[in-house]
Design a protein around this motif. Structure first.
Motif, mmCIF file in Angstrom:
data_model
loop_
_atom_site.group_PDB
_atom_site.id
_atom_site.type_symbol
_atom_site.label_atom_id
_atom_site.label_comp_id
_atom_site.label_asym_id
_atom_site.label_seq_id
_atom_site.Cartn_x
_atom_site.Cartn_y
_atom_site.Cartn_z
ATOM 1 N N MET A 16 -22.632 -46.426 83.671
ATOM 2 C CA MET A 16 -22.914 -47.105 84.518
ATOM 3 C C MET A 16 -21.917 -46.763 85.949
ATOM 4 O O MET A 16 -22.841 -46.874 87.232
ATOM 5 N N PHE A 17 -20.785 -46.338 85.682
ATOM 6 C CA PHE A 17 -19.930 -45.782 86.910
ATOM 7 C C PHE A 17 -20.771 -44.487 87.537
ATOM 8 O O PHE A 17 -20.766 -44.415 88.778
ATOM 9 N N PHE A 20 -23.555 -45.850 89.632
ATOM 10 C CA PHE A 20 -22.896 -46.025 91.054
ATOM 11 C C PHE A 20 -22.670 -44.791 91.679
ATOM 12 O O PHE A 20 -23.128 -44.931 93.041
ATOM 13 N N PHE A 137 -31.265 -52.092 85.140
ATOM 14 C CA PHE A 137 -29.768 -52.357 85.293
ATOM 15 C C PHE A 137 -29.054 -51.276 85.970
ATOM 16 O O PHE A 137 -28.235 -51.738 86.874
ATOM 17 N N GLY A 138 -29.389 -49.894 85.507
ATOM 18 C CA GLY A 138 -28.579 -49.024 86.034
ATOM 19 C C GLY A 138 -28.972 -48.754 87.618
ATOM 20 O O GLY A 138 -28.376 -48.419 88.685
ATOM 21 N N VAL A 141 -26.867 -51.121 89.687
ATOM 22 C CA VAL A 141 -25.665 -50.646 89.905
ATOM 23 C C VAL A 141 -25.743 -49.637 90.862
ATOM 24 O O VAL A 141 -25.050 -49.688 91.692
ATOM 25 N N LYS A 142 -26.636 -48.831 90.954
ATOM 26 C CA LYS A 142 -26.922 -47.985 92.007
ATOM 27 C C LYS A 142 -26.793 -48.621 93.263
ATOM 28 O O LYS A 142 -26.359 -48.181 94.257
ATOM 29 N N ILE A 144 -25.744 -51.184 94.416
ATOM 30 C CA ILE A 144 -24.619 -51.833 95.079
ATOM 31 C C ILE A 144 -23.956 -50.737 95.861
ATOM 32 O O ILE A 144 -23.484 -51.045 96.923
ATOM 33 N N THR A 263 -30.832 -54.816 95.503
ATOM 34 C CA THR A 263 -29.716 -54.907 94.464
ATOM 35 C C THR A 263 -30.095 -56.291 93.826
ATOM 36 O O THR A 263 -30.132 -56.410 92.580
ATOM 37 N N CYS A 266 -33.328 -55.699 91.370
ATOM 38 C CA CYS A 266 -32.750 -54.841 90.167
ATOM 39 C C CYS A 266 -32.146 -55.884 89.183
ATOM 40 O O CYS A 266 -32.436 -55.766 88.018
ATOM 41 N N LEU A 267 -31.114 -56.647 89.675
ATOM 42 C CA LEU A 267 -30.637 -57.677 88.835
ATOM 43 C C LEU A 267 -31.522 -58.483 88.221
ATOM 44 O O LEU A 267 -31.838 -58.871 86.937
ATOM 45 N N THR A 270 -34.043 -56.728 85.660
ATOM 46 C CA THR A 270 -33.629 -56.740 84.427
ATOM 47 C C THR A 270 -33.779 -57.829 83.521
ATOM 48 O O THR A 270 -34.144 -57.377 82.367
#
Length: 388
Positions: A16-17, A20, A137-138, A141-142, A144, A263, A266-267, A270
């Protein structure tokens, strides 16, 4: 069971990092507007920057799929992060036209490698019906990283100590540090990767998969998705500046608002994709974007324009995840090759901005909206081809 969950979580966090870091590519939208202002460029000239970034997806995506067959998905992601690190380092030394072209080219190359390898890498951790929601979910995070970019650029342009001499470009060293963290975390993580079926495909065999009608439809769908995405975050400030006479500084908030909406989409997506069929949710999302495009043609009110921007951001937020997961599940034994083809579809981020730049120079921002609308209409057609 608990140990298995903890093990999966320890692998998902570094991935997930990386998602980002994948979002760094979206800084090109707001960066192109600042470069346009700094260098006095036209719309067509400024749109070369986002187009150049996504041009490299056409060149590197399929070869990256073949590279993954040789060195593995995790090592390919690490390579992509190293290239991204270099691309973010260069603008610290200046904002000349050629320097920014090189920086954005490397950013595009790194992102092409990352998007091709990171999505199938996640599929080794999360499988089956949960893949679409995990990919979403990925993307959350992207997103964000995407919506933070305009805020950081605005902060750098107005608040950063003048002696640093970076201004809005302070965005680059901040994201560069995060890229280093992603490299360290993923390098320390071991992920068992599924082996490809049969012998690794050649370049020609990869491209031949486009001969399968459903894979070709998915490829074109990805092109339209990213074209709308890059087009919306680049064009939103220009619409406000053209119709309401806003300054670039004030209009930049439209880009942030777009990414905030994406964002949130995406959330929420999910969760929704665990309860609703991908086909139904995809169709609902596309209808939202179509309504927004009609609104952008007719409204000159700030509130209504922002509402349309929000609808595009929310509607487009889950399109990639649904199309990508559909393609992977259609040919599960050829994940690397299919991933390479789907990410090559991000070349739409080159085609759409160039067409939009020419159209907007000719007839104003309504021309850019018309180009995006073509992409939305294709996605509406694609909705009826999605398997339930």
């Amino acid at each position: 069971m608990e140990n298995t969950k903890n093990s999966s979580l320890s692998k998902i966090i570094p991935v997930m990092f990386c998602f980002f870091a994948m979002g760094f590519v979206d800084l090109v939208g707001i960066a192109s507007n600042y470069v346009k202002q700094d260098l006095g460029l036209s719309d067509a000239q400024a749109n070369i920057f986002p187009s150049l970034v996504f041009f490299w997806f056409l060149i590197f995506s399929v070869p990256t799929g073949m590279l993954m067959n040789r060195i593995g998905q995790r090592k390919t992601v690490l390579l992509s992060l190293m290239i991204t690190f270099i691309s973010l380092l260069l603008p610290i030394f200046g904002d000349g036209y050629m320097l920014m072209l090189v920086s954005f080219s490397l950013l595009g190359i790194g992102n092409a490698l990352m998007q091709t390898s990171l999505n199938p890498l996640l599929s080794n951790i999360v499988r089956g019906d949960r893949l679409a929601s995990s990919l979403t979910f990925g993307q959350f995070v992207k997103a964000i990283a995407s919506f933070l970019a305009p805020f950081i650029a605005m902060w750098g342009a107005t608040q950063v100590i003048p002696s640093l001499g970076l201004g809005w470009r302070v965005l680059f060293p901040i994201y560069m540090i995060i890229a280093v963290i992603a490299i360290l975390l993923l390098n320390a993580t071991q992920i068992e990767e599924e082996k490809e079926e049969g012998k690794p495909s050649t370049f020609g065999q990869c491209l031949a998969l486009l001969g399968k009608p459903f894979i070709l439809l998915c490829f074109l769908g990805i092109m339209c998705h990213v074209g709308i995405d890059v087009g919306a975050n680049t064009t939103a400030p220009k619409i406000l500046m053209e119709r309401l006479g806003m300054s670039l500084y004030d209009a930049t908030s439209a880009t942030s608002f777009y990414f905030i909406s994406r964002t949130f989409g995406c959330l929420l997506g999910t969760l929704i994709l665990r309860l609703m069929s991908p086909k139904s949710f995809f169709g609902f999302s596309v209808i939202m974007m179509l309504v927004a495009m009609v609104g952008l043609f007719i409204f000159h009110d700030k509130t209504m324009i922002y509402t349309c921007i929000a609808l595009i951001g929310f509607g487009n937020s889950n399109v990639f995840s649904v199309i990508f997961s559909q393609a992977l599940l259609y040919l599960p034994g050829k994940k690397n090759e299919v991933s390479g083809l789907m990410i090559m579809g991000l070349f739409g981020g080159t085609v759409f901005p160039l067409a939009m730049g020419v159209a907007s120079d000719a007839i104003g921002q309504n021309g850019a909206v018309a180009v995006m609308t073509i992409g939305v209409l294709y996605l509406l057609f694609f909705t009826f081809r999605i398997r339930k």
